[in-house]
Design an enzyme around this catalytic site. Structure first.
Site, PDB file in Angstrom:
ATOM      1  N   ASP A  30     -10.398   3.445  -3.420  1.00 33.36           N
ATOM      2  CA  ASP A  30     -10.943   2.346  -2.865  1.00 33.36           C
ATOM      3  C   ASP A  30     -12.371   2.257  -3.407  1.00 33.36           C
ATOM      4  O   ASP A  30     -13.137   3.276  -3.812  1.00 33.36           O
ATOM      5  CB  ASP A  30     -10.944   2.374  -1.414  1.00 33.36           C
ATOM      6  CG  ASP A  30      -9.575   2.032  -0.740  1.00 33.36           C
ATOM      7  OD1 ASP A  30      -8.668   1.862  -1.538  1.00 33.36           O
ATOM      8  OD2 ASP A  30      -9.501   2.020   0.462  1.00 33.36           O
ATOM      9  N   ASP A  74       0.788  -1.310   0.017  1.00 30.14           N
ATOM     10  CA  ASP A  74       0.066   0.235   0.041  1.00 30.14           C
ATOM     11  C   ASP A  74       0.834   1.238   0.117  1.00 30.14           C
ATOM     12  O   ASP A  74       2.134   1.153  -0.035  1.00 30.14           O
ATOM     13  CB  ASP A  74      -0.832  -0.056   1.386  1.00 30.14           C
ATOM     14  CG  ASP A  74      -2.204   0.668   0.988  1.00 30.14           C
ATOM     15  OD1 ASP A  74      -2.298   1.305   0.102  1.00 30.14           O
ATOM     16  OD2 ASP A  74      -3.191   0.312   1.741  1.00 30.14           O
TER      17      ASP A  74
END
Ligand code: GLA
Length: 404
Positions: free
Chosen positions: A206, A151
């Site tokens: 997201d 990430d």
């Protein structure tokens, strides 16, 4: 003693790293990866029992047979680093440790994925890998990890390409094939540089389980099915075997309607995105299970040519996507974006299909195809006109096979 040998491996690895040009593990991700990930449903509320349960379910409910392979632990499995800097799992939620979990998942014929972050802290505030990349990679390898999602929180202006190359090299040096999943939300245009770095890269922020919404979190937004689809514009030329545009973990079974779930799954499949389930596999409905294990839809996603679909025809609320497949076959998806049902009259012979990027074309007036409706099993051919009603927020998907 074990830590000492890890430390030795690490030192040798780093020394060799100075001489050998590292690469990613080329044999992985030749078709889009398939699996499950904890984040969309559980966020930080995870533990080893639940991860084992997911492996049990996936191995027994038809998902494994359909091609799902990875059980991926997302953020928040981490405890603190020990005195030598090695990362420890959170002892309350993962008391048996990650190695035992990997052994269990492997005993089910599945693979285990883990999550880290290129910055000092993960998005959930756990220790990130910055400055510990080689140490973390050898730790994951020693645990038997098969997949690393990496990430991009708390990265404080570092160079994305270099940061991901560092972790790629660390994984290669650690010596265990681990699929490398880049997750920096498309912020640094990974499609321009990540082909040789990772096996997939997220293209957007997201996902959120809604059809056409932006869910505003203040400094960032998460996105529904249509906004994520639309953000793929111009990216298909960058995808192919071993390097995929990742449209994020799926929200199938997480609150949308059956038609929306079917459309979401079909779109991710035809766009050659990784198919990573994000629902609670233990309690999903039979409808959800059937959508996620549709073998014909999965075969389109997993086609060896690895070509992402293109938007062929855009009529506003009706869009038609085409994905070239092996052996002169094609998948065609009719998407009804609208809030009401649409009647589609498609005169095949009238429409010519040309894919300039992957050099494919179809003269429907000269070549007839048999087609099979991937969701109903209905069959026909492209001689006549297609006349069909597509419900709101739904799709029609056909697999076209050249008629001899
Ligand atoms: C980011 C990622 C998500 C998830 C969370 C975990 O938002 O994009 O997929 O991994 O972090 O904190």
């Amino acid at each position: 003693m074990k830590k000492l040998s890890l430390l030795m491996t690490l030192c040798v690895g780093v020394l060799l790293g100075a001489q050998v040009h590292a690469q990613k593990f080329e044999e992985l991700g030749k078709t889009p990866q398939m699996g499950w990930n904890s984040w969309n449903t559980f966020a930080c509320d995870i533990n080893e029992k639940m991860i084992r349960d997911m492996a049990d379910v996936m191995a027994a409910n038809g998902m494994k047979e359909a091609g799902y392979e990875y059980i991926n632990i997302d953020d928040c499995w981490h405890g603190e680093r020990d005195a030598m800097g090695f990362i420890q799992p959170d002892k309350t939620h993962f008391p048996s440790g990650i190695k035992a979990l990997a052994d269990y998942v492997h005993s089910k014929g599945l693979k285990l994925g883990i999550y880290s972050d290129a910055g000092g802290k993960t998005c959930g505030g756990r220790p990130g890998s910055r400055g510990h990349e080689y140490q973390d990679a050898v730790t994951y390898a020693s645990w038997g990890i098969d997949y690393v999602k990496y990430d991009w929180c708390d990265t404080k202006g570092i160079n994305a390409e270099q940061a991901y190359i560092t972790m790629r090299d660390a994984i290669k040096k650690a010596g265990r094939p681990m699929l490398f999943s880049i997750c920096e939300w498309g912020d640094n245009k990974p499609w321009d540089w990540a082909k040789d770095v990772g096996h997939s890269w997220r293209t957007t922020g997201d996902i959120y389980p809604c059809w056409n919404c932006e869910h505003n979190h203040g400094s960032w937004s998460s996105w529904g099915v249509l906004p994520i689809l639309d953000k793929q514009a111009g990216l298909r030329k960058f995808a192919g075997p071993g390097h995929w545009n990742d449209m994020d973990m799926m929200e199938v079974g997480n609150g949308m309607s059956e038609g929306e779930d079917r459309a979401h799954f079909s779109l991710w499949a035809i766009m050659a995105s990784p198919l990573i389930a994000g629902n609670d596999l233990r309690s999903m409905s039979e409808t959800t299970r059937k959508i996620m294990t549709n073998k014909d839809m999965i075969a389109i996603n997993q086609d060896k040519l690895g070509i992402q679909a293109m938007k062929w025809i855009d009529e506003g609320e009706l869009e038609i996507y085409v994905k070239p497949l092996e052996n002169g076959e094609f998948a065609v998806l009719f998407l009804n974006r609208a809030d009401n049902a649409k009647h589609v009259k498609h005169d095949w012979a009238f429409h010519y299909m040309k894919d300039d990027i992957f050099k494919k074309e179809i003269y429907f007036d000269k070549q007839v195809f048999n087609w099979k409706n991937v969701w109903t099993g209905e069959k026909d051919d492209t001689k006549g006109k297609l006349s069909v009603t597509i419900p709101a927020h739904d799709v029609l998907v056909l697999r076209l096979t050249p008629k001899k």
